[in-house]
Scaffold this motif. Structure first.
Motif, PDB file in Angstrom:
ATOM      1  N   SER A 136      -0.264  -7.456  -4.218  1.00 54.16           N
ATOM      2  CA  SER A 136      -1.249  -6.938  -4.568  1.00 54.16           C
ATOM      3  C   SER A 136      -1.378  -5.617  -4.201  1.00 54.16           C
ATOM      4  O   SER A 136      -0.087  -5.809  -3.522  1.00 54.16           O
ATOM      5  CB  SER A 136      -2.792  -7.731  -3.264  1.00 54.16           C
ATOM      6  OG  SER A 136      -2.605  -7.574  -2.319  1.00 54.16           O
ATOM      7  N   LYS A 137      -1.723  -4.511  -4.996  1.00 46.25           N
ATOM      8  CA  LYS A 137      -1.533  -3.116  -4.515  1.00 46.25           C
ATOM      9  C   LYS A 137      -2.628  -2.357  -3.968  1.00 46.25           C
ATOM     10  O   LYS A 137      -3.733  -2.491  -4.642  1.00 46.25           O
ATOM     11  CB  LYS A 137      -0.658  -2.407  -5.448  1.00 46.25           C
ATOM     12  CG  LYS A 137      -0.520  -2.956  -7.088  1.00 46.25           C
ATOM     13  CD  LYS A 137       0.003  -3.735  -8.035  1.00 46.25           C
ATOM     14  CE  LYS A 137       0.357  -3.559  -9.143  1.00 46.25           C
ATOM     15  NZ  LYS A 137      -0.351  -5.030  -9.280  1.00 46.25           N
ATOM     16  N   ARG A 138      -2.630  -1.229  -3.782  1.00 43.37           N
ATOM     17  CA  ARG A 138      -3.312  -0.451  -3.514  1.00 43.37           C
ATOM     18  C   ARG A 138      -2.662   1.079  -3.348  1.00 43.37           C
ATOM     19  O   ARG A 138      -1.313   1.554  -2.319  1.00 43.37           O
ATOM     20  CB  ARG A 138      -3.858  -0.455  -1.979  1.00 43.37           C
ATOM     21  CG  ARG A 138      -4.954   0.730  -1.487  1.00 43.37           C
ATOM     22  CD  ARG A 138      -5.236   0.427  -0.268  1.00 43.37           C
ATOM     23  NE  ARG A 138      -6.148  -0.532  -0.169  1.00 43.37           N
ATOM     24  CZ  ARG A 138      -8.124  -0.426  -0.911  1.00 43.37           C
ATOM     25  NH1 ARG A 138      -8.340   1.238  -0.569  1.00 43.37           N
ATOM     26  NH2 ARG A 138      -8.688  -0.835  -0.953  1.00 43.37           N
ATOM     27  N   THR A 139      -3.118   2.041  -3.758  1.00 39.72           N
ATOM     28  CA  THR A 139      -2.974   4.188  -3.866  1.00 39.72           C
ATOM     29  C   THR A 139      -3.454   4.132  -3.175  1.00 39.72           C
ATOM     30  O   THR A 139      -4.409   4.769  -2.503  1.00 39.72           O
ATOM     31  CB  THR A 139      -2.852   5.140  -5.379  1.00 39.72           C
ATOM     32  OG1 THR A 139      -2.713   3.680  -6.883  1.00 39.72           O
ATOM     33  CG2 THR A 139      -2.106   5.791  -5.729  1.00 39.72           C
ATOM     34  N   TYR A 157      -4.403   7.291  -9.427  1.00 44.94           N
ATOM     35  CA  TYR A 157      -4.976   6.632  -9.404  1.00 44.94           C
ATOM     36  C   TYR A 157      -5.107   5.593 -10.952  1.00 44.94           C
ATOM     37  O   TYR A 157      -5.580   4.514 -10.557  1.00 44.94           O
ATOM     38  CB  TYR A 157      -6.131   6.379  -8.544  1.00 44.94           C
ATOM     39  CG  TYR A 157      -6.443   6.770  -7.689  1.00 44.94           C
ATOM     40  CD1 TYR A 157      -5.522   6.816  -6.886  1.00 44.94           C
ATOM     41  CD2 TYR A 157      -7.342   8.413  -7.313  1.00 44.94           C
ATOM     42  CE1 TYR A 157      -5.207   7.720  -5.343  1.00 44.94           C
ATOM     43  CE2 TYR A 157      -7.667   8.965  -6.505  1.00 44.94           C
ATOM     44  CZ  TYR A 157      -6.196   8.914  -5.422  1.00 44.94           C
ATOM     45  OH  TYR A 157      -6.040   8.828  -3.828  1.00 44.94           O
ATOM     46  N   GLY A 158      -4.396   6.064 -12.384  1.00 49.87           N
ATOM     47  CA  GLY A 158      -5.020   5.568 -12.879  1.00 49.87           C
ATOM     48  C   GLY A 158      -5.476   6.044 -14.190  1.00 49.87           C
ATOM     49  O   GLY A 158      -6.617   6.226 -13.555  1.00 49.87           O
ATOM     50  N   PHE A 159      -4.979   5.680 -15.459  1.00 49.33           N
ATOM     51  CA  PHE A 159      -6.612   6.816 -16.568  1.00 49.33           C
ATOM     52  C   PHE A 159      -5.668   5.921 -17.624  1.00 49.33           C
ATOM     53  O   PHE A 159      -4.294   5.121 -17.847  1.00 49.33           O
ATOM     54  CB  PHE A 159      -6.524   7.817 -16.532  1.00 49.33           C
ATOM     55  CG  PHE A 159      -4.821   8.729 -17.096  1.00 49.33           C
ATOM     56  CD1 PHE A 159      -3.790   8.559 -15.869  1.00 49.33           C
ATOM     57  CD2 PHE A 159      -4.682   9.292 -18.081  1.00 49.33           C
ATOM     58  CE1 PHE A 159      -2.432   9.232 -16.639  1.00 49.33           C
ATOM     59  CE2 PHE A 159      -3.298   9.689 -18.646  1.00 49.33           C
ATOM     60  CZ  PHE A 159      -2.480   9.753 -17.442  1.00 49.33           C
ATOM     61  N   GLU A 168       0.692  -1.415  -0.003  1.00 50.46           N
ATOM     62  CA  GLU A 168       0.318   0.223  -0.043  1.00 50.46           C
ATOM     63  C   GLU A 168       1.338   1.322  -0.171  1.00 50.46           C
ATOM     64  O   GLU A 168       1.338   1.457   1.521  1.00 50.46           O
ATOM     65  CB  GLU A 168      -1.181  -0.205   1.145  1.00 50.46           C
ATOM     66  CG  GLU A 168      -1.947   0.545   1.283  1.00 50.46           C
ATOM     67  CD  GLU A 168      -2.801   0.649   2.273  1.00 50.46           C
ATOM     68  OE1 GLU A 168      -2.730  -0.462   3.037  1.00 50.46           O
ATOM     69  OE2 GLU A 168      -3.574   1.469   2.821  1.00 50.46           O
ATOM     70  N   SER A 169       1.011   1.629  -0.959  1.00 55.95           N
ATOM     71  CA  SER A 169       2.365   2.965  -0.881  1.00 55.95           C
ATOM     72  C   SER A 169       1.254   4.183  -1.372  1.00 55.95           C
ATOM     73  O   SER A 169      -0.365   4.204  -1.690  1.00 55.95           O
ATOM     74  CB  SER A 169       3.042   2.678  -2.684  1.00 55.95           C
ATOM     75  OG  SER A 169       4.183   3.734  -2.711  1.00 55.95           O
ATOM     76  N   MET A 170       2.139   5.397  -0.971  1.00 55.71           N
ATOM     77  CA  MET A 170       2.140   6.756  -1.589  1.00 55.71           C
ATOM     78  C   MET A 170       2.407   7.007  -2.978  1.00 55.71           C
ATOM     79  O   MET A 170       2.952   6.090  -2.998  1.00 55.71           O
ATOM     80  CB  MET A 170       2.437   8.062  -0.422  1.00 55.71           C
ATOM     81  CG  MET A 170       3.509   7.555  -0.617  1.00 55.71           C
ATOM     82  SD  MET A 170       4.471   9.254  -0.213  1.00 55.71           S
ATOM     83  CE  MET A 170       4.015  11.334  -0.796  1.00 55.71           C
TER      84      MET A 170
END
Ligand SMILES: *[C@@H]1O[C@H](CO)[C@@H](O)[C@H](O)[C@H]1NC(C)=O
Length: 435
Positions: free
Chosen positions: A366-369, A287-289, A275-277
């Motif tokens: 798994s990852k989280r912004t 967050y991605g586009f 889980e990263s900044m």
């Protein structure tokens, strides 16, 4: 809660007895004043005898001053009552907040456990539409104390609920480290540890009551730690972190160019390996586009869609003790140990995001912004937030001065603005560095 109820009835009793005594005082005062006026004005109020008027003033002055004295005393007593009650109230509020947080944590754990069970349990049919969820919260590894008994002992003391903030530091970053731990202490965080890379930093931490861990001498990396610049030390951290995870701890890895304004452990999801900044500065970049690439010569198919996201910041991330997380650390450390030059943050992101393809097995982590307003980078602060009246009111959890080379003065300005309430503290700085 019991204390709260007792306090409540105490308050009511006090209020009642006080109200009662006020009524009695008022009646007595009324009768007394009546008698005095009857004595001084046998002919009623409207007759005008100057000397008597003077006497009247003299007498009633006495009355007023004695009742004033009494009421001042009572006001003081009441004020101190109110102060102590509002202190109690604050304490209770804090307790409620802590309990709510604990409840949220245990709910979180329950959800994760349920998810793990439903995916890792015996084979089963997929459920109805919209109810199927893959596993993102991987199970933690079994702690292995034998990898570093000394560190295990330190972590037992320092960690809270098996998690802690970890920072690597050598004496090149001493002044930033000081701002870093000052802000951490101010927020009331206790579960943090500095991995001291030289004796001077170890001494400095001990002198300031900062939990510090100095690794046993290790020829392979020690020269990097002592003399290395920023990037070399960043490579070292992936190797050091591994032991923390092997011991079963979740680590919030933190660079030292970071100011803490709230406790980050109250703002984590804990559902992902990492889980990263983000280095992103708005919803899209963080967050991605879908970034459309235009190639007019292709005519009908001129638009090619690409996926983009600004990199995760490898100077501030929360990593859980899972197999994919440890695999990530190993892969990054291995690539950084190769002779060709590589930037650890680029490697960290490539390992996290590139999919498996012919000749390559990607990492399946798994990852989280993290929320980029709560875990804020210095571009967001200096380019956007400080110029926006509403965003300025927001209190981030941390601020990372990652986008600016004049780190120390900007960190101090951030402390001045958010902690010391100095409204114009952020103004002197340009948006970006002027080379
Ligand atoms: C960004 O996303 C958040 C939710 O993730 C949303 O509340 C907000 O309105 C979005 N902002 C913009 C400018 O689209």
């Amino acid at each position: 809660m019991m204390a709260g109820r007792r306090e409540g009835s105490l308050m009511r009793d006090k209020a009642q007895s006080f109200r009662g005594s006020r009524i009695v005082t008022a009646i007595v005062l009324g009768i007394l004043l009546g008698c005095i006026f009857a004595f001084l004005f046998p002919h009623g109020f409207l007759s005008s005898y100057p000397p008597i008027q003077n006497r009247r003033f003299g007498k009633s002055d006495l009355q007023i001053s004695s009742s004033q004295c009494e009421s001042t005393e009572r006001t003081t007593a009441l004020k101190s009552d109110i102060a102590s009650l509002s202190d109690k109230n604050d304490e209770l509020k804090k307790e409620v907040q802590e309990l709510t947080e604990k409840l949220r944590l245990s709910e979180q754990e329950k959800d994760h456990a349920h998810e793990q069970f439903s995916v890792l349990g015996k084979p089963h049919k997929a459920g109805p539409f919209g109810t199927v969820k893959g596993l993102r919260t991987n199970p933690a590894v079994v702690p292995d104390e034998s990898v570093n008994p000394r560190l295990a002992k330190i972590l037992e003391e320092v960690a809270v609920q098996k998690e802690l903030i970890v920072a690597l530091a050598n004496s090149n970053v001493k002044s930033m480290l000081e701002v870093w731990f000052t802000s951490i202490k101010k927020v009331g965080i206790t579960n943090y540890l500095v991995v001291g890379l030289d004796d001077e930093i170890e001494e400095f931490c001990k002198a300031n009551d900062v939990p510090v861990y100095k690794r046993d001498p290790d020829e392979r990396f020690d020269s990097i730690g002592k003399t290395g610049g920023n990037h070399a030390v960043s490579g070292l951290k992936f190797r050091i972190l591994r032991e923390f995870l092997q011991l079963g701890y979740s680590v919030l890895l933190s660079d030292v160019d970071i100011v803490y304004l709230q406790n980050p452990f109250n703002h984590l999801y804990r559902d992902s390996d990492v889980e990263s900044m983000t280095d992103g500065h708005n919803n899209y970049t963080a967050y991605g586009f879908n970034d459309v690439f235009d190639e007019p010569s292709m005519g009908w198919a001129r638009y090619a869609h690409t996926m983009r996201i600004w990199v995760y910041n490898s100077g501030f991330f929360y990593i859980r003790p899972t197999l994919p997380a440890i695999e990530l650390l190993d892969r990054v450390a291995e690539r950084l140990s190769r002779p060709e030059k590589a930037w650890d943050q680029a490697v960290f992101n490539e390992e996290l995001f590139f999919p498996s393809h012919p000749g390559y097995n990607g990492l399946h982590a798994s990852k989280r912004t993290m929320d980029f307003y709560l875990f804020m980078n210095s571009k967001v602060l200096f380019k956007t937030v400080r110029k926006d009246a509403n965003l300025k009111k927001l209190k981030p959890v941390i601020l990372h001065v990652n986008y600016h080379p004049d780190k120390l003065p900007r960190m101090q300005a951030i402390m001045d603005f958010y902690v010391h309430g100095k409204q114009d503290a952020l103004e002197p700085f340009p948006d970006g560095s002027q080379w």
